[in-house]
Motif scaffolding. Structure first.
Motif, PDB file in Angstrom:
ATOM      1  N   LYS A 180       0.829  -1.210   0.000  1.00  0.00           N
ATOM      2  CA  LYS A 180       0.000   0.000   0.000  1.00  0.00           C
ATOM      3  C   LYS A 180       0.862   1.259   0.000  1.00  0.00           C
ATOM      4  O   LYS A 180       0.566   2.210  -0.724  1.00  0.00           O
ATOM      5  CB  LYS A 180      -0.953  -0.002   1.198  1.00  0.00           C
ATOM      6  N   SER A 181       1.915   1.285   0.788  1.00  0.00           N
ATOM      7  CA  SER A 181       2.760   2.482   0.854  1.00  0.00           C
ATOM      8  C   SER A 181       3.492   2.720  -0.469  1.00  0.00           C
ATOM      9  O   SER A 181       3.629   3.850  -0.917  1.00  0.00           O
ATOM     10  CB  SER A 181       3.741   2.411   2.017  1.00  0.00           C
ATOM     11  N   ILE A 182       3.939   1.656  -1.111  1.00  0.00           N
ATOM     12  CA  ILE A 182       4.613   1.788  -2.405  1.00  0.00           C
ATOM     13  C   ILE A 182       3.618   2.262  -3.465  1.00  0.00           C
ATOM     14  O   ILE A 182       3.920   3.143  -4.270  1.00  0.00           O
ATOM     15  CB  ILE A 182       5.264   0.453  -2.827  1.00  0.00           C
ATOM     16  N   LEU A 210       0.912   3.983  -3.128  1.00  0.00           N
ATOM     17  CA  LEU A 210       0.418   5.350  -2.923  1.00  0.00           C
ATOM     18  C   LEU A 210       1.130   6.326  -3.847  1.00  0.00           C
ATOM     19  O   LEU A 210       0.546   7.328  -4.273  1.00  0.00           O
ATOM     20  CB  LEU A 210       0.620   5.790  -1.471  1.00  0.00           C
ATOM     21  N   LYS A 211       2.374   6.037  -4.147  1.00  0.00           N
ATOM     22  CA  LYS A 211       3.195   6.905  -4.986  1.00  0.00           C
ATOM     23  C   LYS A 211       3.046   6.575  -6.466  1.00  0.00           C
ATOM     24  O   LYS A 211       3.716   7.158  -7.305  1.00  0.00           O
ATOM     25  CB  LYS A 211       4.659   6.767  -4.575  1.00  0.00           C
ATOM     26  N   SER A 212       2.165   5.656  -6.790  1.00  0.00           N
ATOM     27  CA  SER A 212       2.014   5.170  -8.154  1.00  0.00           C
ATOM     28  C   SER A 212       0.576   5.355  -8.626  1.00  0.00           C
ATOM     29  O   SER A 212      -0.352   5.457  -7.826  1.00  0.00           O
ATOM     30  CB  SER A 212       2.375   3.681  -8.184  1.00  0.00           C
ATOM     31  N   ASP A 213       0.399   5.369  -9.914  1.00  0.00           N
ATOM     32  CA  ASP A 213      -0.945   5.429 -10.497  1.00  0.00           C
ATOM     33  C   ASP A 213      -1.501   4.024 -10.750  1.00  0.00           C
ATOM     34  O   ASP A 213      -2.606   3.884 -11.246  1.00  0.00           O
ATOM     35  CB  ASP A 213      -0.913   6.191 -11.824  1.00  0.00           C
TER      36      ASP A 213
END
Length: 164
Positions: free
Chosen positions: A8-10, A12-15
């Protein structure tokens, strides 16, 4: 859960959208690492002892065929982030029930040796796939005994021993 948090944290920075499947006690043909059901089937077929930790464990199960169907549905509809519990809601059994099914199918009993209780063993691990059913309206297999029968036929061919 730690891995889910990491994903989830990774993401969040992705589309990119993700779906995490929490699978519970998958059984079926073609498994390289055998699970409980496969080990029990082979113990019956090879007349071996079967070791088990507790006799009152309750678990949710899912056949490999159902899991493949779910994965097929899920990958077609990845348009938002989601975490899904994956099990067959009709396949919730305790050890004694599964053992009875095998005894009836093989028309014999097997020697079961229970090990001392392990503090890390959870007595009841039941998963109900509410979100999965709500979102995808999946129809699960209904006949656990038939799936076990097919599994036994598969292993019959592998070890050249006939039971049915």
């Amino acid at each position: 859960y730690r891995m889910e948090d990491l994903i989830k944290s990774i993401m969040l920075k992705s589309d990119t959208n993700y779906i995490i499947l929490r699978t519970f006690n998958v059984f079926g043909k073609y498994r390289k690492k055998l699970g409980f059901i496969e080990k029990l089937a082979q113990a019956f077929m090879k007349d071996k002892k079967f070791f088990f930790y507790k006799n009152n464990l309750i678990r949710s199960y899912i056949g490999a065929k159902d899991l493949a169907k779910i994965i097929s549905y899920v990958i077609k509809k990845i348009n938002y982030n989601l975490i899904l519990n994956v099990s067959n809601p009709k396949y919730v059994f305790n050890f004694k029930k599964i053992l009875k099914i095998f005894e009836i199918k093989f028309k014999k009993e097997i020697y079961i040796k229970f090990k001392k209780d392990d503090k890390n063993i959870i007595n009841s691990s039941i998963c109900y796939p509410r979100k999965l059913l709500k979102i995808y309206n999946i129809k699960f297999e209904k006949n656990f005994i038939l799936e076990i029968y097919k599994l036994i036929i598969y292993y019959n061919k592998k070890i050249n021993k006939k039971y049915f």
